[in-house]
Design a protein around this motif. Structure first.
Motif: not given
Length: 65
Positions: A34-40
C-alpha cells in the motif's frame, strides 16, 4: 557425526530456499503493498506462508529418528 551431516544439509536447503525466495519477494500474488503519499506499507504475507510451509516440511523430514 550423523547429526552434524543432517544439520549441514538442513542449513544448505534453507539457504537455497531463502536465496530463491529473495528473487520473488514482492512479486507473489497476495503480498500486500500500500502506498499513500509519502508512506508505503509492505507485508509479504503469501511469501511468509510459503516459507513457513517449506521450513515445516524440511524440519519434519530431518526431525524424524
Amino acid at each position: 557425526m550423523i547429526d552434524l551431516s543432517k544439520i549441514l544439509i538442513t542449513l544448505g536447503i534453507i539457504l537455497l530456499v531463502v536465496g530463491l525466495f529473495i528473487r520473488f519477494v514482492g512479486k507473489l500474488p497476495g503480498d500486500i503493498f500500500i502506498k499513500k503519499g509519502n508512506v508505503s506499507f509492505y507485508f509479504p504475507i503469501v511469501t511468509c506462508i510459503i516459507i513457513s510451509i517449506l521450513l515445516s516440511l524440511i524440519f519434519s523430514l530431518f526431525g524424524r529418528k
